[in-house]
Structure formats: C-alpha cells, structure tokens
Design a protein around this motif. Structure first.
Motif, PDB file in Angstrom:
ATOM      1  N   GLY A 117      -1.223  -6.567  -3.353  1.00 37.66           N
ATOM      2  CA  GLY A 117      -0.373  -6.861  -4.551  1.00 37.66           C
ATOM      3  C   GLY A 117       1.148  -6.116  -4.578  1.00 37.66           C
ATOM      4  O   GLY A 117       2.094  -7.015  -5.323  1.00 37.66           O
TER       5      GLY A 117
ATOM      6  N   SER B  32       3.392  -8.287  -2.494  1.00 37.33           N
ATOM      7  CA  SER B  32       3.857  -9.560  -3.096  1.00 37.33           C
ATOM      8  C   SER B  32       4.622  -9.142  -4.223  1.00 37.33           C
ATOM      9  O   SER B  32       5.266 -10.188  -4.769  1.00 37.33           O
ATOM     10  CB  SER B  32       2.712 -10.357  -3.596  1.00 37.33           C
ATOM     11  N   GLY B  33       4.874  -8.126  -4.764  1.00 35.34           N
ATOM     12  CA  GLY B  33       5.512  -7.693  -5.881  1.00 35.34           C
ATOM     13  C   GLY B  33       4.862  -7.728  -7.199  1.00 35.34           C
ATOM     14  O   GLY B  33       5.368  -7.613  -8.626  1.00 35.34           O
ATOM     15  N   ARG B  34       3.569  -8.278  -7.241  1.00 40.06           N
ATOM     16  CA  ARG B  34       2.802  -8.452  -8.434  1.00 40.06           C
ATOM     17  C   ARG B  34       2.047  -7.135  -9.078  1.00 40.06           C
ATOM     18  O   ARG B  34       1.774  -7.260  -9.961  1.00 40.06           O
ATOM     19  CB  ARG B  34       1.660  -9.399  -8.064  1.00 40.06           C
ATOM     20  N   VAL B  35       2.086  -6.134  -8.163  1.00 36.85           N
ATOM     21  CA  VAL B  35       1.424  -4.784  -8.551  1.00 36.85           C
ATOM     22  C   VAL B  35       2.703  -3.848  -8.542  1.00 36.85           C
ATOM     23  O   VAL B  35       2.853  -3.483  -7.423  1.00 36.85           O
ATOM     24  CB  VAL B  35       0.359  -4.569  -7.855  1.00 36.85           C
TER      25      VAL B  35
END
Length: 390
Positions: free
Chosen positions: A35, A38-41
């Motif tokens: 995460g 991907s830059g989502r977390v």
C-alpha cells in the motif's frame, strides 16, 4: 477429562502463539508495504517507508520467530519446564504492543516507542539467560548473544530515526544477527533432518558430521560480517563476501541435500541455507560493480531468502513435529514453500528487468502474502489444537 480451552492450548508452548503471530504479522506488514509503494497507505511512523519495511520484517517478524524457537528449544536444552500460561501470554502481548507501536510511532514520544518496540526481546533475553544459567547450558549462550545483537541493531535503527547517522549500521547489524543465527542453528538442524530422512530412505551417503570445516566457515562468516558492518563499501569486504559465498556453498554441499529433494520439508531447508552463500556472493558482486539496485536486491536474498525461507521452513517442521503430525509435506505445505521461494526470486529479478520492476515487486509481495497467509491457514488450526496423540 475436560479439554483445555483454546487460549490454554495457544499458550501451552512458545512456538504456538509466536509462530502464528509471526506469520500474521508478515502478511499484514507486507499488505501495508504494498500500500505504501502504491501511495494508497500512509502510516504515522517515524521511519521512512523503506526503513519501516525493513524494520518490520528483520526485527518485528524475526523476533517473534526467535521467541517461538527458543522458548520451545530451551526446555530440551536445559531439561526445565517451558514458559507457559500467563507468563507466555504476557510475553506475547509485549510483542503485540511493540508491533502496534510501530504502526503509529510518530504519535508517541520517541523514548516510549523505543521501550515498547524493544520490550519483548529484552524480556525474552532475560528469560533465556535465566534458563541457561539454571540448566548450566553454557554452549547455547551464543544464541542469546545474537539476540542481544539484534536488539542493539534495532536501537541503532531508532537512533537513525532521531537524526543520528546510524540507521544503516543498525539494519546491517540486525541482518548480521539474523544471518549468523541461520548459519548457526541451520548448521545444526539442516544436516540433522537431512540425515534422518536419508537414513529412512535407505541412503548410504549421509551429511558430513559437524567438524572443523563448519567451525572455520562460521568464524570466517562472523569475521567478514563484522567488516561488512563497519565498512560495507570497501573493496576488500566485497572480495571477502565472495569467499564467504564459496565456503558456505561448500558447507551446504557437504550435507547432500540433493539426495533428499523428494521431501519438500527437507529440500526447503537447503534452499533457505543456500541463500546465505548466494546472498554473500551477490552482495559482493553488486558492491564491486557499484550497482545500488542490484545491491538492494542482493541484500533481500539474505533478508527474505536466508531469514524468510529458513524461518518459514523451521516453523512448518516444528509445528508438525510438536503437534504430533507426520514430518512430511502435504499439498498446502508445498504451495507455501513454492510461494516463498517465488517471492525471493521475483524480488531478485526486479533488479534485473527494470522495465517491469514494479510488476515484479508487486508479484514478490503477493507471493510473500500467499506463503505466510498459507502458513496461518494450514498451520493455524494445528497451533490452536492440542497435540495429536495418535
């Protein structure tokens, strides 16, 4: 007779909570790391994402496996009763608190995080020291010293987060402690388990017994790792790492593992140990070529390969043996062994094929999740149930 509650079974022996906890943490930490990539977390942590990822596995995961192994092995070394019940549960809770703190470390005072993160292995070291002294089992003090090295490395890692230029040395010290543990303990269990299987299979070519060559290879490994810790970029250190690769490949070859390939529980131990000489050689070559991307991948051969594969192999075998099941790999065990090896291979290939490196990194992470998630799925029920009696 009344059957014990699951909680009582879980805390009846050290391998039960810590092996299960280690596997679940390996899955959670990898999900969070993917995460982050991907830059989502975004976690409120004091470490940068790459450093958090390294610390989560080399320290957070490994300390749980070490606890499970030592708390199960030390009673057989000393002849004393194992740590169980509330004391074991308390130690496990300390580990959980440390892992929880690592997820929100930026929200607490630095000193509080340092204490919470290191509390379990420090208490574990005290417990193991007490048992070694009580059992007068002095020859296994070296394992305790390696655990202490792991904690010291983590303290240097924390100091790096506080602005002291020591994070790199801290990570190398943690990796050094892990690799030495695999070389030392693996040097005991791999030839022993291989010998047992080959004898049952009627093979006459058995592993070479522990002797002078093993001692020399271990002393050289320790000495070179000390130099690597102090001067990782020195040309002489890179050359010495190549020597380590040769010595430990020969050591592995002397155990005749190719004769036991039909039993995955044995074969995976040899693959895990192979990552010690392979990692040393690749780190040496990458250093000589001054290729940073390849160097990071090569170090993963030690971290995810030697440490990850060997610990998963030992967890599967120890769980089967201590829960009364046959020491043979079923389809689920074969699948998790293939997955963890695939994770290491994909991580290594990511440094070679730059055009698809992101896809290979993702594949490596997913295979890692499959391997340790598979362990939790297939072996979790065994860890929560009483020992099989027939």
């Amino acid at each position: 007779m009344r059957r014990p509650e699951r909680g009582a079974v879980l805390f009846s022996y050290g391998f039960r909570p810590f092996f299960l906890g280690a596997a679940l943490w390996a899955v959670l930490a990898m999900i969070l790391w993917l995460g982050m990539l991907s830059g989502r977390v975004v976690l409120p942590v004091v470490f940068d994402p790459v450093s958090w990822h390294a610390q989560a596995f080399v320290f957070g995961y490994l300390t749980a496996v070490i606890a499970g192994f030592l708390l199960t092995a030390v009673p057989s070394w000393t002849g004393r009763a194992p740590l169980a019940g509330r004391p074991l549960a308390g130690l496990f809770v300390l580990w959980l608190i440390g892992r929880g703190a690592s997820l929100i470390s930026a929200l607490m005072p630095p000193l509080v995080f340092v204490v919470l993160d290191n509390a379990m292995p420090v208490v574990l070291a005290a417990v193991i020291l007490r048992e070694i002294i009580a059992g007068r089992n002095w020859k296994n003090l070296v394992v305790l010293l390696l655990l202490i090295l792991l904690v010291v490395g983590n303290l240097l890692f924390h100091a790096g987060a506080g602005g002291v230029p020591s994070a790199g040395a801290g990570l190398r010290l943690e990796v050094m402690a892990g690799v030495l543990m695999i070389a030392l303990i693996g040097g005991r269990v791999v030839p022993a388990f291989t010998r047992n299987w080959l004898q049952k299979a009627g093979q006459s070519a058995l592993p070479a017994p522990m002797g002078r060559y093993d001692l020399i290879s271990l002393v050289v490994l320790f000495s070179v790792l000390v130099f690597w810790l102090a001067q990782p970029e020195a040309t002489a250190v890179q050359v010495l790492l190549l020597l380590v690769g040769v010595l430990h490949f020969i050591r592995l070859w002397r155990w005749n593992g190719w004769l036991a390939w039909r039993e995955p529980l044995v074969a995976i131990l040899h693959i895990g140990y192979l990552c010690i000489p392979l990692g040393a050689a690749l780190i040496g070559v990458s250093g000589l070529l001054e290729n940073g991307s390849s160097l990071a991948a090569a170090q993963h051969v030690w971290m995810a390969g030697a440490i990850g594969i060997m610990t998963l192999a030992i967890m599967t075998r120890a769980t089967l043996g201590h829960t009364g099941h046959a020491l043979t790999a079923g389809p689920g065990t074969v699948a998790i062994c293939v997955a963890v090896v695939g994770a290491v291979v994909a991580r290594l290939l990511a440094a070679v094929f730059g055009a698809v490196s992101a896809e290979l990194l993702m594949a490596s992470g997913l295979l890692w999740i499959a391997a340790f998630g598979g362990f939790a799925l297939f072996y979790g029920p065994l860890l929560l149930r009483e020992r099989k009696t027939s």
